[in-house]
Write a protein that holds these residues in place. Sequence first.
Motif, PDB file in Angstrom:
ATOM      1  N   MET A 194       0.843  -1.203   0.000  1.00  0.00           N
ATOM      2  CA  MET A 194       0.000   0.000   0.000  1.00  0.00           C
ATOM      3  C   MET A 194       0.871   1.244   0.000  1.00  0.00           C
ATOM      4  N   ASP A 195       0.431   2.241  -0.754  1.00  0.00           N
ATOM      5  CA  ASP A 195       1.102   3.546  -0.746  1.00  0.00           C
ATOM      6  C   ASP A 195       0.079   4.588  -0.318  1.00  0.00           C
ATOM      7  N   VAL A 196       0.494   5.492   0.552  1.00  0.00           N
ATOM      8  CA  VAL A 196      -0.387   6.612   0.902  1.00  0.00           C
ATOM      9  C   VAL A 196       0.015   7.802   0.040  1.00  0.00           C
TER      10      VAL A 196
ATOM     11  N   GLY B 152       2.329  13.670  -3.458  1.00  0.00           N
ATOM     12  CA  GLY B 152       2.244  12.342  -4.075  1.00  0.00           C
ATOM     13  C   GLY B 152       2.527  11.295  -3.022  1.00  0.00           C
ATOM     14  N   GLU B 153       3.479  10.396  -3.272  1.00  0.00           N
ATOM     15  CA  GLU B 153       3.739   9.304  -2.323  1.00  0.00           C
ATOM     16  C   GLU B 153       4.377   9.817  -1.030  1.00  0.00           C
ATOM     17  N   LEU B 154       3.656   9.598   0.070  1.00  0.00           N
ATOM     18  CA  LEU B 154       4.165   9.987   1.384  1.00  0.00           C
ATOM     19  C   LEU B 154       4.634   8.751   2.149  1.00  0.00           C
ATOM     20  N   ILE B 155       3.909   7.644   1.940  1.00  0.00           N
ATOM     21  CA  ILE B 155       4.183   6.412   2.676  1.00  0.00           C
ATOM     22  C   ILE B 155       4.201   5.244   1.706  1.00  0.00           C
ATOM     23  N   GLY B 156       5.130   4.320   1.943  1.00  0.00           N
ATOM     24  CA  GLY B 156       5.109   3.041   1.230  1.00  0.00           C
ATOM     25  C   GLY B 156       5.149   1.936   2.267  1.00  0.00           C
ATOM     26  N   GLY B 157       4.276   0.942   2.130  1.00  0.00           N
ATOM     27  CA  GLY B 157       4.276  -0.129   3.123  1.00  0.00           C
ATOM     28  C   GLY B 157       3.672  -1.396   2.569  1.00  0.00           C
TER      29      GLY B 157
HETATM   30 MG    MG Z   1       7.685   3.527  -2.406  1.00  0.00          MG
END
Ligand code: MG
Length: 569
Positions: A483-485, A491-496
């Motif tokens: 999941m990406d926030v 744009g992309e703040l979090i990747g998990g």
């Molecule tokens: Mg990422």
Amino acid sequence: MEDEATPPVHQMAAATLTDGSDSPVQWAQFSRRVLIRTIVCRPDGGVGLSGQKVTVGGWVKTGREQGKGSFAFLELNDGSCPANLQVIVDSSVTPLGQLVPTGTCVFVEGELKKPPEGTKQNVELRVEKVLEIGPVDPSKYPLPKTKLTLEFLRDYVHLRPRTNTISAVARIRNALAYATHTFFQKHGFLYVHTPIITTSDCEGAGEMFQVTTLLSDAEKAEKELKQNPPPSEADIEAAKLLVNEKGEAVAQLKSAKAKKEEITASVAELTKAKENLSKLEERSKLKPGIPQKDGKIDYSHDFFARQAFLTVSGQLQVETFACALSSVYTFGPTFRAEHSHTSRHLAEFWMVEPEIAFADLEDDMNCAEAYVRFLCQWLLDNCLDDMQFMVKNFDKTAIDRLKMVSSTPFERISYTEAVKLLENVTEKKFENKVEWGIDLASEHERYLTEVIFKKPVIVYNYPKGIKAFYMKLNDDLKTVAAMDVLVPKVGELIGGSQREERYEVIEKRILEMGLPLEPYEWYLDLRRYGTVKHCGFGLGFERMILFATGIDNIRDVIPFPRFPGRADL
Ligand code: MG
Ligand code: 4AD
């Protein structure tokens, strides 16, 4: 400094000092002054403190002589808040010329007074004594009063904390760090320090900075060999011979039961000869250049006797603690040798990485959303004055954005749905083609969050081909539980992701991606022994600051930016 106007240390330790009035002045605990924030940021703007004696220190923002040079106004700032304290100094107190240049440091004592009606200040300081001055030559000071661009300030990273913008960013950054620890501690997460030097590539993207002493060793060897050529074999043979001779001499004296002093002296000579031999042998090993074996660099000679790198993420290591202590997080610097010259990438940035055991992708999304919303609310509660500064100078919508995010549930859509939405966009032509299987580009991410949903969006279940090996393979065998926030502005703040906890599956994934198994054996052990369903994410700390402040370039929200071609200080 210990005179009647400076309160003695024991009095300051009490933190507050009253002089008979009912509004106490708050003395700083560990410096001999009153913080400007505790004066001007009171609900009454400091009026209630008028009549009280204080000592303040700070740097002059603007200063001007008035009344034909009979007094000076100084706007003084000590970094404790965005607001300045107005200070008035009479020419009878000190020569005014050295006080007024922008950037001058002053440490003064005096009385707080209510200024005449019609002025915008609630309180001002009438200086009675100047305790110290750190002067500035205005003809040389690189940061004059005029408005300077953030780009210009990047050439003065050592002085730019004195500017209103960089100091506001520093306070916001500090608040977000404090909020981060508060959030995770409140939810029972344990803070784990993961290593900065690592031997495993978490993202498998090959964007790591190498840590090696081979280059400096080679340089050292080269220099030494130039100054002092290596010993010849004959020199070493001669030294060996000497050691033998000295050894025999000692043996003879011992068997002849010679005097103790004689034996001691002979042993000393032997020791010296041995030391000389080992020095020569050591030097004979010195070779110019990088050690090689079978045509490749021989890392067994390197500091760690193997290849080592700066970490790109603390995730793999923090997982070892999650698989024992259940809820943990790491918060530290990470490094990526990407050659991207964008306003969203740094070569050194900070990441907050929680890792949760007994939790799946949905828990992960819930945690990420709660954390981001908590950060936004924290800034509204604790940094409103700095946020108002951002609104005035950088982004009119910054406070509204924080309010919206702190109060609105995030949209959640699958990658497949996201691609469908983007494929149907007709009003805009994307530079990068949209089709199932692509890695979403920044323009796509921003379109989803800024135009389609106008709020944060969590995109989940990405194609396995574009994501890292450790992500859990979904039942469709095509997507992974990633999941990406995505948030407006950034744009992309979090990747998990949820992590793959099944041994056979993750082993297969590592091999499928063409990665070697050996460096990940310890990681596989977490699946071999007592494996547990778990998940986690990484929040790019500077991206969060960009999002909060509305500042455009990530290089201006980290104290010392590192990017291709630049690493100042
Ligand atoms: Mg990422
Ligand atoms: O998406 P990323 O690469 O995820 C990871 O590293 C995972 N191991 C995290 C985890 O699951 N524990 O990076 C996470 C975030 C990105 O969403 C982005 O906000 C930020 O880190 N980031 C960068 N920030 C600044 N400069 C860069 N070069 C960045 N690369 C990633």
